[in-house]
Design a protein around this motif. Structure first.
Motif, PDB file in Angstrom:
ATOM      1  N   VAL A 140      90.038  57.947  75.464  1.00  0.00           N
ATOM      2  CA  VAL A 140      89.666  56.634  74.924  1.00  0.00           C
ATOM      3  C   VAL A 140      88.197  56.709  74.530  1.00  0.00           C
ATOM      4  O   VAL A 140      87.366  57.161  75.317  1.00  0.00           O
ATOM      5  N   PHE A 141      87.876  56.271  73.310  1.00  0.00           N
ATOM      6  CA  PHE A 141      86.508  56.348  72.808  1.00  0.00           C
ATOM      7  C   PHE A 141      86.070  54.990  72.270  1.00  0.00           C
ATOM      8  O   PHE A 141      86.737  54.406  71.414  1.00  0.00           O
ATOM      9  N   PHE A 142      84.949  54.495  72.786  1.00  0.00           N
ATOM     10  CA  PHE A 142      84.308  53.302  72.258  1.00  0.00           C
ATOM     11  C   PHE A 142      83.105  53.784  71.449  1.00  0.00           C
ATOM     12  O   PHE A 142      82.154  54.318  72.019  1.00  0.00           O
ATOM     13  N   VAL A 143      83.163  53.629  70.141  1.00  0.00           N
ATOM     14  CA  VAL A 143      82.155  54.196  69.252  1.00  0.00           C
ATOM     15  C   VAL A 143      81.416  53.062  68.552  1.00  0.00           C
ATOM     16  O   VAL A 143      82.031  52.220  67.891  1.00  0.00           O
ATOM     17  N   THR A 144      80.106  53.027  68.697  1.00  0.00           N
ATOM     18  CA  THR A 144      79.337  51.950  68.087  1.00  0.00           C
ATOM     19  C   THR A 144      78.233  52.493  67.184  1.00  0.00           C
ATOM     20  O   THR A 144      77.687  53.565  67.429  1.00  0.00           O
ATOM     21  N   GLY A 145      77.933  51.719  66.160  1.00  0.00           N
ATOM     22  CA  GLY A 145      76.798  52.041  65.310  1.00  0.00           C
ATOM     23  C   GLY A 145      75.515  51.501  65.888  1.00  0.00           C
ATOM     24  O   GLY A 145      74.424  51.763  65.380  1.00  0.00           O
ATOM     25  N   SER A 146      75.633  50.749  66.968  1.00  0.00           N
ATOM     26  CA  SER A 146      74.468  50.183  67.650  1.00  0.00           C
ATOM     27  C   SER A 146      74.636  50.429  69.148  1.00  0.00           C
ATOM     28  O   SER A 146      74.709  51.553  69.581  1.00  0.00           O
ATOM     29  N   TYR A 147      74.747  49.357  69.953  1.00  0.00           N
ATOM     30  CA  TYR A 147      74.769  49.526  71.405  1.00  0.00           C
ATOM     31  C   TYR A 147      76.122  49.199  72.020  1.00  0.00           C
ATOM     32  O   TYR A 147      76.989  48.599  71.392  1.00  0.00           O
ATOM     33  N   PHE A 148      76.272  49.582  73.293  1.00  0.00           N
ATOM     34  CA  PHE A 148      77.407  49.197  74.120  1.00  0.00           C
ATOM     35  C   PHE A 148      76.832  48.539  75.360  1.00  0.00           C
ATOM     36  O   PHE A 148      75.980  49.111  76.036  1.00  0.00           O
ATOM     37  N   SER A 149      77.331  47.340  75.694  1.00  0.00           N
ATOM     38  CA  SER A 149      76.813  46.614  76.847  1.00  0.00           C
ATOM     39  C   SER A 149      77.972  46.011  77.632  1.00  0.00           C
ATOM     40  O   SER A 149      78.896  45.438  77.051  1.00  0.00           O
ATOM     41  N   ALA A 150      77.921  46.155  78.956  1.00  0.00           N
ATOM     42  CA  ALA A 150      78.926  45.547  79.824  1.00  0.00           C
ATOM     43  C   ALA A 150      78.222  44.786  80.935  1.00  0.00           C
ATOM     44  O   ALA A 150      77.272  45.286  81.537  1.00  0.00           O
ATOM     45  N   GLY A 151      78.696  43.589  81.222  1.00  0.00           N
ATOM     46  CA  GLY A 151      78.080  42.741  82.237  1.00  0.00           C
ATOM     47  C   GLY A 151      78.450  43.158  83.650  1.00  0.00           C
ATOM     48  O   GLY A 151      79.205  44.109  83.883  1.00  0.00           O
ATOM     49  N   ALA A 152      77.918  42.430  84.615  1.00  0.00           N
ATOM     50  CA  ALA A 152      78.141  42.729  86.035  1.00  0.00           C
ATOM     51  C   ALA A 152      79.626  42.725  86.364  1.00  0.00           C
ATOM     52  O   ALA A 152      80.382  41.867  85.901  1.00  0.00           O
ATOM     53  N   GLY A 153      80.034  43.707  87.151  1.00  0.00           N
ATOM     54  CA  GLY A 153      81.411  43.752  87.617  1.00  0.00           C
ATOM     55  C   GLY A 153      82.426  44.185  86.579  1.00  0.00           C
ATOM     56  O   GLY A 153      83.632  44.115  86.827  1.00  0.00           O
ATOM     57  N   ALA A 154      81.981  44.643  85.425  1.00  0.00           N
ATOM     58  CA  ALA A 154      82.918  45.099  84.395  1.00  0.00           C
ATOM     59  C   ALA A 154      83.622  46.367  84.855  1.00  0.00           C
ATOM     60  O   ALA A 154      83.092  47.128  85.673  1.00  0.00           O
ATOM     61  N   GLN A 157      87.030  51.797  81.184  1.00  0.00           N
ATOM     62  CA  GLN A 157      87.741  53.071  81.193  1.00  0.00           C
ATOM     63  C   GLN A 157      87.635  53.664  79.799  1.00  0.00           C
ATOM     64  O   GLN A 157      88.118  53.076  78.832  1.00  0.00           O
ATOM     65  N   GLY A 158      87.009  54.818  79.665  1.00  0.00           N
ATOM     66  CA  GLY A 158      86.889  55.455  78.362  1.00  0.00           C
ATOM     67  C   GLY A 158      85.496  55.997  78.146  1.00  0.00           C
ATOM     68  O   GLY A 158      84.569  55.725  78.923  1.00  0.00           O
ATOM     69  N   ASN A 159      85.339  56.787  77.102  1.00  0.00           N
ATOM     70  CA  ASN A 159      84.059  57.389  76.754  1.00  0.00           C
ATOM     71  C   ASN A 159      83.267  56.445  75.868  1.00  0.00           C
ATOM     72  O   ASN A 159      83.780  55.960  74.861  1.00  0.00           O
ATOM     73  N   THR A 173      82.358  49.395  87.382  1.00  0.00           N
ATOM     74  CA  THR A 173      83.002  50.687  87.589  1.00  0.00           C
ATOM     75  C   THR A 173      83.341  51.254  86.224  1.00  0.00           C
ATOM     76  O   THR A 173      83.520  50.506  85.255  1.00  0.00           O
ATOM     77  N   PHE A 174      83.406  52.585  86.145  1.00  0.00           N
ATOM     78  CA  PHE A 174      83.744  53.195  84.863  1.00  0.00           C
ATOM     79  C   PHE A 174      84.412  54.531  85.083  1.00  0.00           C
ATOM     80  O   PHE A 174      84.283  55.162  86.130  1.00  0.00           O
ATOM     81  N   GLY A 175      85.163  54.956  84.082  1.00  0.00           N
ATOM     82  CA  GLY A 175      85.728  56.295  84.049  1.00  0.00           C
ATOM     83  C   GLY A 175      85.493  56.847  82.667  1.00  0.00           C
ATOM     84  O   GLY A 175      85.866  56.218  81.684  1.00  0.00           O
ATOM     85  N   GLY A 176      84.846  57.995  82.572  1.00  0.00           N
ATOM     86  CA  GLY A 176      84.541  58.583  81.268  1.00  0.00           C
ATOM     87  C   GLY A 176      83.095  59.026  81.196  1.00  0.00           C
ATOM     88  O   GLY A 176      82.366  59.008  82.186  1.00  0.00           O
ATOM     89  N   ASN A 177      82.676  59.425  80.009  1.00  0.00           N
ATOM     90  CA  ASN A 177      81.314  59.881  79.771  1.00  0.00           C
ATOM     91  C   ASN A 177      80.549  58.812  78.987  1.00  0.00           C
ATOM     92  O   ASN A 177      81.148  58.000  78.290  1.00  0.00           O
ATOM     93  N   ILE A 178      79.239  58.839  79.102  1.00  0.00           N
ATOM     94  CA  ILE A 178      78.401  57.869  78.394  1.00  0.00           C
ATOM     95  C   ILE A 178      77.369  58.630  77.573  1.00  0.00           C
ATOM     96  O   ILE A 178      76.637  59.459  78.106  1.00  0.00           O
ATOM     97  N   PHE A 179      77.330  58.340  76.285  1.00  0.00           N
ATOM     98  CA  PHE A 179      76.440  59.034  75.362  1.00  0.00           C
ATOM     99  C   PHE A 179      75.634  58.008  74.562  1.00  0.00           C
ATOM    100  O   PHE A 179      76.191  57.071  74.012  1.00  0.00           O
ATOM    101  N   SER A 180      74.329  58.178  74.543  1.00  0.00           N
ATOM    102  CA  SER A 180      73.448  57.341  73.731  1.00  0.00           C
ATOM    103  C   SER A 180      72.654  58.269  72.826  1.00  0.00           C
ATOM    104  O   SER A 180      71.826  59.045  73.298  1.00  0.00           O
ATOM    105  N   LYS A 181      72.915  58.205  71.527  1.00  0.00           N
ATOM    106  CA  LYS A 181      72.295  59.151  70.602  1.00  0.00           C
ATOM    107  C   LYS A 181      70.785  58.980  70.533  1.00  0.00           C
ATOM    108  O   LYS A 181      70.028  59.935  70.633  1.00  0.00           O
ATOM    109  N   ASP A 182      70.334  57.745  70.318  1.00  0.00           N
ATOM    110  CA  ASP A 182      68.913  57.511  70.078  1.00  0.00           C
ATOM    111  C   ASP A 182      68.231  56.708  71.177  1.00  0.00           C
ATOM    112  O   ASP A 182      67.012  56.635  71.217  1.00  0.00           O
TER     113      ASP A 182
END
Length: 195
Positions: A140-154, A157-159, A173-182
């Motif tokens: 599972v991939f969440f791909v953004t041209g800007s940012y990704f933000s999740a609030g408290a207790g989110a 699942q996914g990269n 909680t999360f499952g996956g990898n987190i990548f921030s290009k810039d």
């Protein structure tokens, strides 16, 4: 323990109670880790992984798959794969996630979900991603041209592949990898990996 990979173009900040089990290849020269144990930074490995992840991000932004444009709110939705076992869901603007997004792999363990937008993805406090019928976080991939933000207790699942920054609120909680290009990656207090 957090044992997934974090890669950021700027810095990585881990809040109190959030720990790195496997050294995330951080690559940023300034790292604030709350009360987590300090880890050595392997800059050569970081450069290689950042290059690979940047290429992957560019490819995910330009995949030739059929796409389905869906409305901006992902909460209370169930998304499915196509017959080939993959699908790309897009928004022309941004995505929000209030409530639960369910990804249904339709009993195909190779199913791939790509949720992408040229803008941002913002999950509210308590927002969650539920994987069923063979869907798995690694595909599972969440791909953004800007940012990704999740609030408290989110519960994510996914990269996460963000061009700008990525943040997970306290108690997430999360499952996956987190990548921030810039930008940077910030994990709030007591953020933990989903087994």
């Amino acid at each position: 323990h957090v044992s997934e990979s974090f890669i950021a173009g700027s810095a990585i900040v881990l809040g109190a109670g959030t720990s790195g089990n496997v050294p995330p290849l951080l690559g940023a020269e300034t790292i604030a880790k709350g009360n987590a144990d300090a880890e050595d930074i392997n800059l050569s490995s970081y450069v290689a992984q950042m290059t690979d992840s940047t290429i992957e991000l560019a490819e995910l932004k330009a995949l030739p798959f059929d796409e389905e444009t869906t409305d901006r709110e992902l909460g209370a939705k169930t998304l499915f794969v196509n017959e080939g076992g993959d699908f790309v869901y897009t928004s022309e603007t941004f995505f929000t996630l209030s409530g639960t997004l369910t990804l249904d792999g339709e009993n195909n363990v190779d199913s791939v979900f790509i949720i992408r937008t040229p803008k941002y993805i913002s999950a509210s406090a308590g927002g969650s991603v539920n994987l069923i019928n063979g869907a798995s976080a690694e595909k599972v991939f969440f791909v953004t041209g800007s940012y990704f933000s999740a609030g408290a207790g989110a519960k994510v699942q996914g990269n996460i592949m963000a061009t700008s920054y990525a943040t997970l609120g306290a108690g997430s909680t999360f499952g996956g990898n987190i990548f921030s290009k810039d930008g940077y990656i910030t994990l709030g207090a007591n953020v933990h990996e989903v087994p």
